[in-house]
Each structure stands twice: as structure tokens, then as C-alpha cells.
Design a protein around this motif. Structure first.
Motif, PDB file in Angstrom:
ATOM      1  N   ALA A 171     -20.354  31.775 -91.349  1.00  0.00           N
ATOM      2  CA  ALA A 171     -19.975  30.774 -92.561  1.00  0.00           C
ATOM      3  C   ALA A 171     -21.494  30.168 -92.719  1.00  0.00           C
ATOM      4  N   VAL A 172     -21.898  29.661 -91.482  1.00  0.00           N
ATOM      5  CA  VAL A 172     -23.342  29.006 -91.652  1.00  0.00           C
ATOM      6  C   VAL A 172     -24.438  29.907 -92.303  1.00  0.00           C
ATOM      7  N   LEU A 173     -24.602  30.960 -91.684  1.00  0.00           N
ATOM      8  CA  LEU A 173     -25.554  32.076 -92.172  1.00  0.00           C
ATOM      9  C   LEU A 173     -25.312  32.339 -93.481  1.00  0.00           C
ATOM     10  N   LEU A 174     -24.098  32.645 -93.987  1.00  0.00           N
ATOM     11  CA  LEU A 174     -24.142  33.022 -95.419  1.00  0.00           C
ATOM     12  C   LEU A 174     -23.879  31.848 -96.505  1.00  0.00           C
ATOM     13  N   PHE A 175     -23.349  30.635 -96.004  1.00  0.00           N
ATOM     14  CA  PHE A 175     -23.221  29.513 -97.011  1.00  0.00           C
ATOM     15  C   PHE A 175     -23.683  28.186 -96.781  1.00  0.00           C
ATOM     16  N   GLY A 176     -24.358  28.041 -95.405  1.00  0.00           N
ATOM     17  CA  GLY A 176     -24.956  26.818 -95.053  1.00  0.00           C
ATOM     18  C   GLY A 176     -24.133  25.936 -94.120  1.00  0.00           C
ATOM     19  N   THR A 177     -24.736  25.043 -93.564  1.00  0.00           N
ATOM     20  CA  THR A 177     -23.951  24.159 -92.503  1.00  0.00           C
ATOM     21  C   THR A 177     -22.798  23.496 -93.228  1.00  0.00           C
ATOM     22  N   ALA A 178     -22.977  22.901 -94.442  1.00  0.00           N
ATOM     23  CA  ALA A 178     -21.854  22.143 -95.109  1.00  0.00           C
ATOM     24  C   ALA A 178     -20.383  23.078 -95.264  1.00  0.00           C
TER      25      ALA A 178
END
Length: 456
Positions: A171-178
């Protein structure tokens, strides 16, 4: 409405026969996955924002602090307020905090004071949400199915942890930490949306303990609500006057401080004396998760858990911990940590059952509040204490000493209980039988309406 009698059985999944429990478990699986997605990236985010490991530790302490200071007041509020409404509102509130954090991260507007404020707000809400959701889950199945439901909750937690940790990276890799915080917020909203549709078991007609050595429940009585402050004091007095709860607290405190800090103790052992590196510890962590799930399945067949069972499991786990301190290879360590996790899971299920069913219904929120304060305390004490012991004595010696500090008191308590049981066993009872084994004990007046039901 007539009571539907179901086969008693010992199927660990028997609580899933009830539709509300199925919905509740599915929602909590999603919620646990969301929580672990957030937790996986949260410490890295705090470190990134603050640039300080000490500040990262402070943020964790700020979030845990309300549980230590306000746990009893939160439990009293749960006893005084409508259960379903309280749980739904607290879940929505936690979701709003997660969404707020996500927005601040996305806008690059998260600073240290705001971060600490959000941590404190989360901790305050959790003092109410924890006991509210636990006791709401208890109301979804008959009394006899509480071990199954609690074990199911443990399995849901373990699977959610594995799923959330795995999903966080992608999720972080694809869409960012948020995105991790957004996912967690949505998971809270899902739980809140499910709560209004849950169907509670009618305790006035629930005679599911018949045939289990327990009398049928007395008709429910209405307990007048008390002010939160007065109720909090009453909850503390009740807890301190209940030997069974005090003994459970003592056993769990010893185990938590000296025997369950695996993220610290096993990490040091694996990367230090065993020289297996981070990859080796990852394998050990996976083995712990597998053992936890297996233990949840085993605990699901329990029908009358007790503090004595918690003590026995704690003693066995401590002996296994001593063996881990002496193990020469990573392979042998992996073989040991699986049964360690199994007995820990069984002990947790038995302890949770006692904790949530020993008090009368009107006192359970406050008892869980006391427990939250206590558990937060020893949760804060445990890692520094074991860290200092490992620093002074080394990883292997610290594991052995910690195991002895748990095993010896637990075994001594079991021995004293067995001797007292033999001394007070009624005439004609089998040799070595305790009063409980010889005949069903009468339910004390304070427990005229016991509820054997699960945490959500």
C-alpha cells in the motif's frame, strides 16, 4: 422467544454458528488488518517526522499513557452507557483520528506537537473502545461458547496481523504512507456500520450452561447506573477484593514482564548469540504467529477455563523460555517457539474468559478498566526491565532468569492449590480431587448471572 438449543460439542469454531458473531468476526478481521497496516508504518513515520528515536518512544508512551491513568474511568463509562452506542461512537472517533492523520501526512503538515496530540487522543478513546467492543462481542453468543469466541478473536487478531503487515508495504509503495491510515480509518467505519445490526443473546433466557456443571442463570436484574467517578472507585474495590482476579493479575504481570517480550528477547538472542541476522528473526516471528493461531484453535475447545489453567500454561511457557535461552541453533529455537506461542495463546484465552466472566454484569466494564491500567503498567515496565537484564547478564542468562521468575511462583501456586484441594476434598471424593472436581460448586451471590461470552 424460545431458546434454540444447539449441540454442545467442542468444535473450536462453534461460535461461528451465530450470524452476528460471523459478521462481528469478519469486521474485526478487516479492522485488525487495518490497524496493523497503520502500526507497520507508524513508527517509521514518527521517526521521519521527529528525526529522533527518543521522540518516537515518547509518542508511544503518550498513546499508552491514558490507558494507565484513565483505564478505570473508561471502564466505568462503559458500564454506565449503552453498550452498542458506545462501541459504535468510539469506533467512529478512532476512524476520524486515522483520517485526520492521513490528511496531515498527505499535505505534509504533520508536526511533532500535532503528532503527540493525535497519539494522546487515540489513547483516551481507546480507554472506552477497548472494554466496550470486548463486552459487546461477549453478548453475541451463549455462555458456553465463550472459549470458542475468544479463541476465534485471537485467531482473527493473528491473521489480521499477518495480513496487515503484508499489505502495508504494498500500500505504501503504490499509494504512499497516508494510505495505511486511510485503510485503518475505513476499517473502523466498517466495524461501526456493522454494530447496529448485531443481535444480542437474551441473558434472561440463556440456559446454555446447563449440563456444564453450572446452574441455570438467575433472571436478569436491573442495576441502577452510578456516576462514573463513584463507579470507578467501586470497580477498583471489587477487583482488589476478588482473590481470583488478583491472582490472575499477579500471574499475568510476571509473565508479561519476564516472559513475553519476545520482540525484544528473541530478537537479541537470534541476532546476537545465534548470529542468524534479521532474516532469522523474521523466521522466528513467523513461527510465533503460526503457534499463536494453533493455540487459538486449541483454546477454542475449552469450556471451563480457570486461573489454575493460566498458571499451568504460564509455567510451561516459562520452562520453554528457559530452554530457548539454552538452545544452540536457530532450528531448535524455531521448534521451541511454536509451543511457546501455543501455551501463551491458551493462557490468554483462559485468562480473558475469567476476566470477562468472573465479575457480575454491571461491574465488567470497570474490571476491564482496572485491567487496562494494570496491563499498560506492566507493558511499560517489561521491555526496559528485560532490556536491562539482558544488558547486564547477556541474552541467554536473561531468558533463563526470566523463565525461572515466572515458572517458580506459578508452580508453587499450583502446588499450594493442589494441597488445599486435597485437604478440603469431601469424604467419598476420588483421591486428589478438589472440591470443584468432586461436585459443582454453588455460584456465589455476586455471580448470580455469570456471562461466558467472548471478546470481539
Amino acid at each position: 422467544m424460545p431458546v434454540i438449543r444447539r449441540p454442545r460439542g467442542r468444535n473450536p469454531w462453534r461460535s461461528l454458528r451465530y450470524r452476528s458473531m460471523r459478521w462481528w468476526s469478519a469486521a474485526n478481521l478487516v479492522s485488525n488488518a487495518g490497524t496493523w497496516m497503520q502500526l507497520t508504518v507508524q513508527n517509521l513515520l514518527v521517526l521521519q517526522v521527529t528525526g529522533s528515536a527518543a521522540m518516537t518512544g515518547l509518542s508511544l508512551a503518550v498513546q499508552a499513557g491514558p490507558g494507565l491513568l484513565l483505564g478505570l474511568a473508561g471502564g466505568a463509562a462503559v458500564d454506565a452507557w449503552p453498550r452498542k452506542l458506545t462501541a459504535a461512537v468510539s469506533q467512529v472517533a478512532l476512524g476520524l483520528v486515522a483520517f485526520t492523520t492521513a490528511a496531515l501526512v498527505a499535505l505534509d503538515a504533520l508536526n511533532v506537537p500535532t503528532l503527540l496530540l493525535l497519539a494522546a487522543v487515540t489513547g483516551v478513546i481507546s480507554t472506552v473502545d477497548g472494554p466496550a467492543t470486548a463486552l459487546l462481542g461477549n453478548d453475541l453468543v451463549p455462555r458456553r461458547d465463550v472459549p470458542s469466541a475468544i479463541a476465534l478473536g485471537s485467531a482473527v487478531h493473528s491473521v489480521g496481523r499477518l495480513a496487515g503487515t503484508a499489505l502495508a508495504g504494498g500500500a505504501v509503495l503504490l499509494f504512499g504512507t497516508a494510505s495505511a491510515f486511510v485503510a485503518n480509518g475505513l476499517s473502523f467505519v466498517l466495524v461501526a456500520a456493522v454494530i447496529p445490526f448485531l443481535r444480542l443473546v437474551d441473558r434472561a433466557t440463556d440456559d446454555s450452561t446447563e449440563g456444564l456443571g453450572q446452574p441455570a442463570p438467575a433472571p436478569a436484574t436491573t442495576v441502577p447506573a452510578t456516576p462514573v467517578d463513584d463507579g470507578a472507585r467501586a470497580g477498583l474495590r471489587f477487583f482488589l477484593a476478588r482473590p481470583q482476579l488478583m491472582l490472575l493479575a499477579a500471574i499475568t504481570a510476571l509473565s508479561s514482564i519476564f516472559g513475553r517480550n519476545y520482540a525484544l528477547t528473541l530478537a537479541v538472542l537470534v541476532t546476537g548469540p545465534l548470529a542468524a541476522g534479521p532474516g532469522g528473526f523474521s523466521t522466528v516471528s513467523t513461527a510465533l504467529a503460526v503457534g499463536g493461531i494453533a493455540g487459538a484453535l486449541l483454546a477454542g475447545v475449552l469450556q471451563r477455563p480457570s486461573v489454575r489453567l493460566v498458571a499451568a500454561m504460564s509455567a510451561i511457557g516459562a520452562v520453554l523460555q528457559i530452554a530457548t535461552g539454552l538452545t544452540p541453533t536457530l532450528g531448535l529455537l524455531i521448534l521451541l517457539v511454536i509451543p511457546m506461542a501455543v501455551v501463551e495463546s491458551v493462557a490468554d484465552t483462559a485468562g480473558t474468559t475469567v476476566l470477562q466472566t468472573d465479575p457480575p454484569p454491571a461491574m465488567r466494564g470497570r474490571v476491564l478498566g482496572v485491567w487496562r491500567s494494570l496491563s499498560t503498567g506492566w507493558g511499560l515496565v517489561g521491555p526496559p526491565a528485560m532490556g536491562l537484564l539482558m544488558e547486564l547478564a547477556g541474552a541467554r542468562t536473561a531468558l533463563v532468569i526470566g523463565g525461572l521468575l515466572v515458572a517458580v511462583p506459578a508452580a508453587a501456586g499450583l502446588l499450594v492449590h493442589a494441597r488445599r484441594g486435597r485437604a478440603t476434598a469431601p469424604a467419598g471424593a476420588p483421591a486428589g480431587a478438589t472440591p470443584d472436581a468432586a461436585a459443582p460448586a454453588p455460584v456465589p451471590a455476586a455471580r448470580a448471572e455469570p456471562e461466558l461470552v467472548p471478546a470481539g
